[in-house]
Scaffold this active site. Structure first.
Site, PDB file in Angstrom:
ATOM      1  N   ASP A   1      -9.840   3.120   5.373  1.00 25.08           N
ATOM      2  CA  ASP A   1      -8.901   3.151   6.473  1.00 25.08           C
ATOM      3  C   ASP A   1      -8.894   4.163   7.337  1.00 25.08           C
ATOM      4  OD1 ASP A   1      -7.081   3.633   8.051  1.00 25.08           O
ATOM      5  OD2 ASP A   1      -5.872   4.903   6.599  1.00 25.08           O
TER       6      ASP A   1
ATOM      7  N   GLU B   1      -8.838   4.472  11.873  1.00 26.24           N
ATOM      8  CA  GLU B   1      -7.820   4.172  12.275  1.00 26.24           C
ATOM      9  C   GLU B   1      -7.429   5.455  13.158  1.00 26.24           C
ATOM     10  OE1 GLU B   1      -3.955   4.232  10.982  1.00 26.24           O
ATOM     11  OE2 GLU B   1      -4.491   4.259   8.613  1.00 26.24           O
TER      12      GLU B   1
ATOM     13  N   ASP C   1       1.153  -1.302   0.183  1.00 30.85           N
ATOM     14  CA  ASP C   1      -0.410   0.118  -0.280  1.00 30.85           C
ATOM     15  C   ASP C   1       0.928   1.021   0.229  1.00 30.85           C
ATOM     16  OD1 ASP C   1      -0.139   0.911   3.410  1.00 30.85           O
ATOM     17  OD2 ASP C   1       0.400  -0.826   2.917  1.00 30.85           O
TER      18      ASP C   1
END
Length: 280
Positions: free
Chosen positions: A168, A170, A79
């Protein structure tokens, strides 16, 4: 380097009082808690510069060395985001990397300036590729951020080489780990994003997260595991305990110190299964 140049251009021409006020503000942001992440200049991270796994080392650390990848059961991936710049995709392909995710967007205010080279370049060498959105639930609603993502590179097509988009979600690199939201508020935000992404693309988005963050910020919510594939972050010899709601993972970000590009991942299946997953 772009962030450094931008910082220097902002400094030039300011009065001493402005410089002092800016430095004080940056200091307050930086010491507001262990969640704050600094950029290479030592100041608070600028909006847009976050990337997948930015808080994993700081919060979960690293332990052990992952076992060698078995191509019969796992497929190597990578990534990338803007801080990698132009990527040597041929070198990664020759090293065994077969899939890639590129950061497309963050919040409703940022698009990756290297997106075309990273997203198209991985495809051009034969990789299966997709894009991800770095969520900032304190800046805009989930549905609005899903729209921004889809409109700026986060779409999906049934061609066997395009992976579903990734949320994503987090640690907040700009402040409070949970973006100032309660567990129920965070779950609601995630639900809004996933629902809008599904309505726009026809695919269920992948959720990228770490087990410890998920426990802290969603209260171990288990309601997404039956539908949304999991991409778990853990830099260790095993994937460890998964977030609540998932009994298996689809992808595992296992290191931030991989060859060529730091962030390396494994798809939990063969290359044939990877292409079937991309196809939906």
């Amino acid at each position: 380097m772009d962030s450094v140049r931008n910082s220097m251009s902002r400094i030039r021409g300011r009065s001493p009082r402005c410089l002092f006020t800016g430095a004080l503000t940056g200091l307050l942001l930086y010491v507001s808690g262990p969640q704050a992440v600094s950029d290479p200049t030592g100041g608070p991270l600028e909006r847009g510069n976050a990337y997948m796994g930015i808080g994993v080392l700081a919060h979960d650390g690293t332990s052990g060395t992952p076992p060698p990848v078995s191509r019969a059961t796992q497929t190597e991936g990578v990534d990338v985001a803007s801080h990698q710049g132009d990527v040597d995709w041929r070198k990664l392909w020759d090293g065994g990397t077969r899939w890639a995710y590129t950061k497309a967007t963050e919040g409703t205010y940022y698009t990756n300036p290297y997106f075309a080279q990273q997203y198209d370049g991985s495809y051009d060498v034969g990789m299966v590729r997709g894009s991800y959105h770095f969520a900032t639930p304190d800046t805009a609603g989930g549905a609005a951020q899903a729209d921004y993502f889809v409109d700026h590179g986060g779409g999906w097509s049934k061609d066997g080489k395009t992976l579903p988009g990734v949320l994503d979600i987090e640690w907040n690199p700009y402040g409070d780990s949970c973006y100032g939201k309660s567990a129920s508020g965070m779950v609601g935000w995630i639900r809004d994003f996933l629902g809008r992404y599904k309505s726009r693309t026809g695919r269920d988005a992948v959720i990228y997260t770490a087990t410890s963050w998920w426990s802290e910020c969603t209260g171990d919510y288990a309601g997404f595991g039956a539908v949304n594939p999991l991409w778990v972050a853990r830099y260790a010899s095993t994937v460890g305990t998964l977030p609540a709601g998932w009994s298996v993972y689809t992808m595992w970000q296992y290191t931030s110190t991989g060859p060529q590009v730091g962030d390396h991942d494994r798809f939990n299946g063969s290359q044939d299964r990877l292409r079937a997953f991309a196809d939906g």
